[in-house]
Design a protein around this motif. Structure first.
Motif, PDB file in Angstrom:
ATOM      1  N   VAL A 105       0.860  -1.190   0.000  1.00 21.20           N
ATOM      2  CA  VAL A 105       0.000   0.000   0.000  1.00 21.20           C
ATOM      3  C   VAL A 105       0.893   1.236   0.000  1.00 21.20           C
ATOM      4  N   LYS A 106       0.646   2.148  -0.912  1.00 21.81           N
ATOM      5  CA  LYS A 106       1.545   3.304  -1.059  1.00 21.81           C
ATOM      6  C   LYS A 106       1.094   4.509  -0.239  1.00 21.81           C
ATOM      7  N   LYS A 107      -0.116   4.992  -0.513  1.00 22.56           N
ATOM      8  CA  LYS A 107      -0.572   6.230   0.115  1.00 22.56           C
ATOM      9  C   LYS A 107      -1.599   5.918   1.206  1.00 22.56           C
ATOM     10  N   ILE A 108      -1.279   6.327   2.418  1.00 26.75           N
ATOM     11  CA  ILE A 108      -2.149   6.058   3.563  1.00 26.75           C
ATOM     12  C   ILE A 108      -2.433   7.371   4.281  1.00 26.75           C
ATOM     13  N   ALA A 109      -3.674   7.557   4.684  1.00 23.80           N
ATOM     14  CA  ALA A 109      -4.056   8.718   5.487  1.00 23.80           C
ATOM     15  C   ALA A 109      -4.497   8.258   6.863  1.00 23.80           C
ATOM     16  N   ILE A 110      -4.087   9.009   7.872  1.00 25.16           N
ATOM     17  CA  ILE A 110      -4.516   8.773   9.250  1.00 25.16           C
ATOM     18  C   ILE A 110      -5.220  10.039   9.719  1.00 25.16           C
ATOM     19  N   VAL A 111      -6.471   9.913  10.124  1.00 19.86           N
ATOM     20  CA  VAL A 111      -7.217  11.042  10.673  1.00 19.86           C
ATOM     21  C   VAL A 111      -7.443  10.761  12.151  1.00 19.86           C
ATOM     22  N   ASP A 112      -6.835  11.592  12.989  1.00 21.71           N
ATOM     23  CA  ASP A 112      -6.872  11.413  14.443  1.00 21.71           C
ATOM     24  C   ASP A 112      -7.953  12.313  15.012  1.00 21.71           C
ATOM     25  N   THR A 113      -8.976  11.697  15.632  1.00 23.32           N
ATOM     26  CA  THR A 113     -10.121  12.441  16.157  1.00 23.32           C
ATOM     27  C   THR A 113     -10.141  12.471  17.676  1.00 23.32           C
ATOM     28  N   ASP A 114      -8.994  12.246  18.300  1.00 21.83           N
ATOM     29  CA  ASP A 114      -8.857  12.301  19.750  1.00 21.83           C
ATOM     30  C   ASP A 114      -8.792  13.753  20.197  1.00 21.83           C
ATOM     31  N   VAL A 115      -9.191  14.031  21.439  1.00 22.93           N
ATOM     32  CA  VAL A 115      -9.124  15.402  21.951  1.00 22.93           C
ATOM     33  C   VAL A 115      -7.680  15.848  22.159  1.00 22.93           C
ATOM     34  N   HIS A 116      -6.768  14.887  22.307  1.00 23.40           N
ATOM     35  CA  HIS A 116      -5.350  15.193  22.469  1.00 23.40           C
ATOM     36  C   HIS A 116      -4.626  15.035  21.129  1.00 23.40           C
ATOM     37  N   HIS A 117      -3.669  15.900  20.882  1.00 23.17           N
ATOM     38  CA  HIS A 117      -2.888  15.820  19.657  1.00 23.17           C
ATOM     39  C   HIS A 117      -2.174  14.478  19.571  1.00 23.17           C
ATOM     40  N   GLY A 118      -2.224  13.836  18.400  1.00 19.50           N
ATOM     41  CA  GLY A 118      -1.546  12.552  18.190  1.00 19.50           C
ATOM     42  C   GLY A 118      -0.072  12.760  17.913  1.00 19.50           C
ATOM     43  N   ASP A 119       0.663  13.219  18.933  1.00 19.29           N
ATOM     44  CA  ASP A 119       2.057  13.620  18.723  1.00 19.29           C
ATOM     45  C   ASP A 119       2.968  12.445  18.388  1.00 19.29           C
ATOM     46  N   GLY A 120       2.635  11.245  18.867  1.00 14.03           N
ATOM     47  CA  GLY A 120       3.447  10.080  18.535  1.00 14.03           C
ATOM     48  C   GLY A 120       3.325   9.702  17.068  1.00 14.03           C
ATOM     49  N   THR A 121       2.098   9.659  16.574  1.00 14.42           N
ATOM     50  CA  THR A 121       1.879   9.350  15.158  1.00 14.42           C
ATOM     51  C   THR A 121       2.537  10.407  14.279  1.00 14.42           C
ATOM     52  N   GLN A 122       2.415  11.659  14.676  1.00 13.73           N
ATOM     53  CA  GLN A 122       3.067  12.738  13.930  1.00 13.73           C
ATOM     54  C   GLN A 122       4.579  12.526  13.887  1.00 13.73           C
ATOM     55  N   ASP A 123       5.169  12.194  15.022  1.00 14.74           N
ATOM     56  CA  ASP A 123       6.619  12.001  15.102  1.00 14.74           C
ATOM     57  C   ASP A 123       7.089  10.903  14.153  1.00 14.74           C
ATOM     58  N   ILE A 124       6.357   9.812  14.093  1.00 18.16           N
ATOM     59  CA  ILE A 124       6.776   8.659  13.294  1.00 18.16           C
ATOM     60  C   ILE A 124       6.702   8.948  11.799  1.00 18.16           C
ATOM     61  N   PHE A 125       5.704   9.720  11.364  1.00  9.55           N
ATOM     62  CA  PHE A 125       5.499   9.944   9.927  1.00  9.55           C
ATOM     63  C   PHE A 125       5.779  11.381   9.497  1.00  9.55           C
ATOM     64  N   TYR A 126       6.474  12.155  10.305  1.00  6.19           N
ATOM     65  CA  TYR A 126       6.682  13.582  10.044  1.00  6.19           C
ATOM     66  C   TYR A 126       7.474  13.846   8.763  1.00  6.19           C
ATOM     67  N   HIS A 127       8.309  12.877   8.374  1.00  4.20           N
ATOM     68  CA  HIS A 127       9.159  13.065   7.196  1.00  4.20           C
ATOM     69  C   HIS A 127       8.740  12.158   6.032  1.00  4.20           C
ATOM     70  N   ILE A 150      -3.589  13.790   9.653  1.00  4.85           N
ATOM     71  CA  ILE A 150      -4.470  14.909  10.005  1.00  4.85           C
ATOM     72  C   ILE A 150      -4.942  14.699  11.433  1.00  4.85           C
ATOM     73  N   SER A 151      -4.761  15.699  12.270  1.00  2.57           N
ATOM     74  CA  SER A 151      -5.214  15.601  13.657  1.00  2.57           C
ATOM     75  C   SER A 151      -6.009  16.844  14.015  1.00  2.57           C
ATOM     76  N   PHE A 152      -7.283  16.664  14.389  1.00  4.98           N
ATOM     77  CA  PHE A 152      -7.974  17.776  15.031  1.00  4.98           C
ATOM     78  C   PHE A 152      -8.055  17.454  16.518  1.00  4.98           C
ATOM     79  N   HIS A 153      -7.905  18.482  17.337  1.00  4.64           N
ATOM     80  CA  HIS A 153      -7.753  18.269  18.767  1.00  4.64           C
ATOM     81  C   HIS A 153      -7.957  19.581  19.501  1.00  4.64           C
ATOM     82  N   GLN A 154      -8.140  19.485  20.788  1.00  9.31           N
ATOM     83  CA  GLN A 154      -8.222  20.693  21.603  1.00  9.31           C
ATOM     84  C   GLN A 154      -6.861  21.375  21.606  1.00  9.31           C
ATOM     85  N   ASP A 155      -6.873  22.687  21.483  1.00 11.88           N
ATOM     86  CA  ASP A 155      -5.671  23.514  21.402  1.00 11.88           C
ATOM     87  C   ASP A 155      -4.638  23.092  22.459  1.00 11.88           C
TER      88      ASP A 155
END
Length: 451
Positions: free
Chosen positions: A139-161, A168-173
């Motif tokens: 599978v080449k192109k994958i999207a992850i949409v994080d709908t948790d109230v907390h930012h998905g910082d771990g997922t972001q870290d792993i795929f940041y590059h 995509i993460s929406f979350h409380q500020d």
């Protein structure tokens, strides 16, 4: 033939951080009872499966567990990640149309390097799934949409590059809630600009505000990106009764989100209102995935007159959406990483705090800027562990899309640093060949794992 929705239910009743911690074994008891009482699992559109274990190699494909996988990962973690992988297999083999991994422990705060538990997470279930799908099915192109109230910082870290994984993460500020990250300027590294999209929202967002974000930002971005597989990190702590968040989302709001998003696989993340939210939200999400009517799933505490969104909140939602719409539309025109003097590496320092175990990690990241591929990554990580030991490790990761030059150069980095007295452990994670290596410098021992 009915296209079914697959479900795996793994409440991990033998795992908890503590007896009174929000992430504890009772968390899914009421959900289980609600599903049995409503007879949901008897519907012909829904099929339940048993989980399978993720292997240590599956975890090494994604994480650097310090010092080893067995030190950081319990059987419950392997089952939670394995459940997502098993449903992924079923979807890819067209045995089911979509799935819901109702599992714990959660995972979206677990980063690439793992020194312990942070944000209730040891390993990242969605990231393990993504790396598995890419290796097993191409599978080449994958999207992850994080709908948790907390930012998905771990997922972001792993795929940041990684330009082929849209996060995509929406979350409380983050200025108002853990982990204090997830701002609009966090957009991905060199070669992956705008492959990370953070949508920080003010406290008090209701269903109407959430769906404004969905309709005007998230869905158009997904339509542009055209993922081959879509994962929903289905955190439910945006619910109006959740004790850890300050949002106003209802079970109906979550169900409509799921109906619009149409994820291939939803994986449970947060949500800590054990009686007042989880049974209703989980049920509504499952019905939406199965294409069944969810209109009667309403919480006893819900009163429509109490859910009028504050105009200031609405105005801030519109401002954030407009800012990100502009960033997305201009993503190909913008080069945020013009490195001075032809520098070969993008570099940054990252202080990381493990709130559960009070570990302070100092991490230095270098990314090879390559015109042919996303480039390999070098991580220099130091942390004091609860056992009193100080770990200083070097980790090298080669992306699955790596060019030959980056593969060779990265392996040279690994071999050269095996002699560096500063590091307790030196790791190599080569996703292009599905190879993992670990070198214990003091014992001069090397361990290899191949997929």
């Amino acid at each position: 033939m009915i296209k079914k929705t697959g479900i795996i239910f793994f409440p991990a009743f033998d795992w908890a951080i503590s007896a009174t911690h929000p992430e504890r074994e009772e968390r899914l008891l009421y959900t289980r009872d609600q599903m049995f009482e409503e007879g949901i699992l008897d519907l012909p559109e829904i099929e339940e499966f048993s989980p399978k274990l993720a292997s240590p190699h599956d975890i090494c494909r994604t994480h650097f567990c310090v010092p080893t996988v067995s030190d950081q990962v319990l059987e419950a973690h392997r089952i939670a990640a394995g459940a997502a992988m098993h449903l992924g297999d079923k979807i890819m083999n067209q045995q089911i149309k979509n799935g819901f991994a109702l599992v714990r422990p959660p995972g979206h705060h677990a980063m690439r390097v793992v020194h312990g538990n942070r944000g209730f997470c040891n390993i990242n279930n969605e990231a393990v799934l993504v790396d598995y799908l890419r290796r097993a099915y191409g599978v080449k192109k994958i999207a992850i949409v994080d709908t948790d109230v907390h930012h998905g910082d771990g997922t972001q870290d792993i795929f940041y590059h990684d330009p082929d994984v849209l996060f995509i993460s929406f979350h409380q500020d983050g200025r108002t809630i853990y982990p204090g990250t997830g701002f609009t300027y966090e957009l991905g590294g060199p070669g992956a600009y705008a492959a990370t999209v953070n949508i920080p929202l003010p406290p008090g967002v209701t269903d109407s505000g959430l769906h404004y974000v969905m309709d005007n930002l998230i869905l158009p971005i997904l339509a542009d990106f055209q993922p081959d597989f879509l994962v929903n990190s289905a955190g439910q702590d945006n619910h109006f009764t959740d004790p850890l968040g300050q949002m106003r989302i209802t079970a109906q709001g979550y169900a409509r989100l799921t109906e619009k998003l149409k994820p291939d696989l939803a994986v449970l993340e947060g949500g800590y209102a054990i009686e007042t939210a989880l049974p209703y939200v989980n049920l509504a999400i499952l019905l939406a995935l199965a294409g069944k009517d969810y209109s009667s799933v309403v919480e006893p505490e819900y009163r429509p007159d109490r859910f009028k969104e504050n105009p200031k909140v609405t105005s801030e939602i519109h401002r954030v959406v407009e800012e990100l719409q502009e960033i997305w539309s201009n993503r190909h025109k913008t080069d945020k990483f013009m490195l001075a003097n032809g520098a070969k590496f993008y570099q940054r320092s990252k202080p990381i705090y493990y709130d559960t175990q009070f570990i302070e990690e100092k991490q230095f990241e270098k990314v090879r800027v390559c015109p042919q591929c996303p480039g390999y990554i070098i991580l220099d990580s130091q942390a004091y562990h609860p056992d009193g030991k100080r770990y200083h490790v070097l980790a090298v990761t080669i992306p699955i899309q790596a060019c030959k030059y980056c593969q060779e150069e990265a392996w040279d980095v690994y071999e050269q640093n095996k002699q560096d007295y500063r590091f307790n452990y030196i790791y190599m994670q080569d996703k292009s060949t599905d190879t993992f290596m670990m070198y214990r410098r003091e014992e001069r021992q090397e361990f290899r794992s191949d997929g």
